[in-house]
Scaffold this motif. Structure first.
Motif, PDB file in Angstrom:
ATOM      1  N   UNK A   1       0.825  -1.212   0.000  1.00 39.13           N
ATOM      2  CA  UNK A   1       0.000   0.000   0.000  1.00 39.13           C
ATOM      3  C   UNK A   1       0.857   1.258   0.000  1.00 39.13           C
ATOM      4  N   UNK A   2       0.187   2.390  -0.183  1.00 41.05           N
ATOM      5  CA  UNK A   2       0.881   3.669  -0.324  1.00 41.05           C
ATOM      6  C   UNK A   2       0.060   4.760   0.352  1.00 41.05           C
ATOM      7  N   UNK A   3       0.705   5.911   0.530  1.00 44.40           N
ATOM      8  CA  UNK A   3       0.025   7.139   0.950  1.00 44.40           C
ATOM      9  C   UNK A   3      -0.722   6.975   2.269  1.00 44.40           C
ATOM     10  N   UNK A   4      -0.171   6.176   3.181  1.00 49.77           N
ATOM     11  CA  UNK A   4      -0.771   5.928   4.491  1.00 49.77           C
ATOM     12  C   UNK A   4      -2.154   5.300   4.372  1.00 49.77           C
ATOM     13  N   UNK A   5      -2.460   4.682   3.224  1.00 44.72           N
ATOM     14  CA  UNK A   5      -3.781   4.077   3.044  1.00 44.72           C
ATOM     15  C   UNK A   5      -4.018   2.917   4.004  1.00 44.72           C
ATOM     16  N   UNK A   6      -2.950   2.261   4.432  1.00 42.99           N
ATOM     17  CA  UNK A   6      -3.106   1.161   5.383  1.00 42.99           C
ATOM     18  C   UNK A   6      -3.594   1.647   6.743  1.00 42.99           C
ATOM     19  N   UNK A   7      -3.431   2.942   7.008  1.00 40.47           N
ATOM     20  CA  UNK A   7      -3.944   3.556   8.234  1.00 40.47           C
ATOM     21  C   UNK A   7      -5.223   4.355   7.982  1.00 40.47           C
ATOM     22  N   UNK A   8      -5.236   5.168   6.913  1.00 41.38           N
ATOM     23  CA  UNK A   8      -6.350   6.073   6.686  1.00 41.38           C
ATOM     24  C   UNK A   8      -7.605   5.356   6.196  1.00 41.38           C
ATOM     25  N   UNK A   9      -7.480   4.375   5.318  1.00 39.93           N
ATOM     26  CA  UNK A   9      -8.674   3.714   4.798  1.00 39.93           C
ATOM     27  C   UNK A   9      -9.429   2.936   5.870  1.00 39.93           C
ATOM     28  N   UNK A  10      -8.766   2.173   6.749  1.00 41.52           N
ATOM     29  CA  UNK A  10      -9.534   1.538   7.830  1.00 41.52           C
ATOM     30  C   UNK A  10     -10.251   2.550   8.721  1.00 41.52           C
ATOM     31  N   UNK A  11      -9.672   3.734   8.945  1.00 42.67           N
ATOM     32  CA  UNK A  11     -10.343   4.765   9.737  1.00 42.67           C
ATOM     33  C   UNK A  11     -11.610   5.253   9.040  1.00 42.67           C
ATOM     34  N   UNK A  12     -11.552   5.391   7.722  1.00 46.66           N
ATOM     35  CA  UNK A  12     -12.698   5.889   6.969  1.00 46.66           C
ATOM     36  C   UNK A  12     -13.756   4.819   6.732  1.00 46.66           C
ATOM     37  N   UNK A  13     -13.309   3.614   6.393  1.00 48.09           N
ATOM     38  CA  UNK A  13     -14.206   2.598   5.860  1.00 48.09           C
ATOM     39  C   UNK A  13     -14.517   1.469   6.830  1.00 48.09           C
ATOM     40  N   UNK A  14     -13.742   1.361   7.917  1.00 50.22           N
ATOM     41  CA  UNK A  14     -13.798   0.165   8.745  1.00 50.22           C
ATOM     42  C   UNK A  14     -12.800  -0.865   8.248  1.00 50.22           C
ATOM     43  N   UNK A  15     -12.365  -1.723   9.141  1.00 45.33           N
ATOM     44  CA  UNK A  15     -11.264  -2.641   8.824  1.00 45.33           C
ATOM     45  C   UNK A  15     -11.586  -3.566   7.652  1.00 45.33           C
TER      46      UNK A  15
END
Length: 261
Positions: free
Chosen positions: A138-152
């Motif tokens: 992954x890139x662009x902190x998506x491994x952290x930001x996407x779970x925050x936005x979308x759920x794990x």
């Protein structure tokens, strides 16, 4: 440079403009977009930035033909900012950032939404994080930001599967805020952007600072982890097979790779 810049009512609209390449980011476009964000951040007449694309794509992510040259040609000349510079600018951008996803968004064309304060998406648009299909991380902190936005689990599917996500799924998961018909997308995004832009810039900056300050350390740590994994995987057997397949116009075949790849 592939970027259009327009100002109106304290809103600066940045339009990715490489439609023949589906607005894929080459080094020149990474540099131009980074510079545009830095300029908007420093410009006291700009309150809000809207990011969108020209043509049928929002952005197809990193230009894979250029990425192939980057991975195989030691003499390849990188840009001033590149991908990492753009993500630096997104992470530090102090004013409201509105994304209007007008068409397909892959890679950074999807993960940029992790940095959007408001995200709008056309009903006909689709998003994909193609990392596993490219043999990278992954890139662009998506491994952290996407779970925050979308759920794990929603984020896990998007990051692990490299499958398309439609507008309704993006809306229901929280990745985007509103879905619009194609002709209504940019007018709607601009209407909300202009509402924000009518407020004092100092207050907008203060609100965003208080919202994002607690996230900065985690974003930085996620990027370090991702970059380390990306550096390990880029140019490896899976990545080279994916890039060669793209250049040759065929589907990659990962079944014959060495064990562990």
């Amino acid at each position: 440079m592939g970027l259009l810049i327009a100002d109106d009512a304290r809103v600066r609209t940045l339009t990715l403009d490489r439609p023949d390449a589906l607005n894929a980011f080459n080094e020149a476009l990474y540099d131009a977009t980074t510079e545009a964000l830095l300029d908007a951040a420093a410009d006291p007449t700009v309150a809000v930035v809207v990011l969108t694309g020209n043509g049928r794509a929002f952005s197809a992510g990193t230009d894979l033909l250029e990425m192939h040259r980057m991975a195989t040609d030691p003499a390849f000349q990188r840009g001033k900012h590149g991908f990492l510079g753009l993500v630096d600018a997104l992470a530090a951008f102090p004013k409201p950032l509105v994304c209007a996803v007008n068409g397909v968004g892959l890679g950074i064309g999807a993960t940029v939404l992790g940095f959007a304060d408001l995200a709008f998406m056309s009903t006909t648009a689709r998003l994909k994080c193609p990392f596993t299909s490219l043999g990278v991380a992954p890139e662009a902190a998506s491994s952290y930001l996407l779970p925050r936005l979308m759920g794990r689990q929603n984020a896990a599917w998007m990051l692990l599967s490299a499958e398309w996500i439609g507008a309704q799924e993006a809306l229901e998961s929280g990745l985007v805020w509103k879905v619009c018909e194609p002709d209504d997308l940019l007018p709607t995004a601009r209407r909300y952007a202009e509402t924000l832009a009518s407020r004092p810039i100092s207050s907008l900056v203060a609100v965003k600072e208080t919202m994002t300050a607690p996230l900065r350390a985690e974003i930085a740590a996620a990027r370090e982890r991702e970059n380390a994994c990306f550096a390990e995987l880029m140019g490896g057997p899976a990545n080279l097979e994916a890039l060669s397949a793209f250049a040759e116009g065929r589907e990659p075949d990962f079944t014959g790779l060495p064990a562990g790849w």
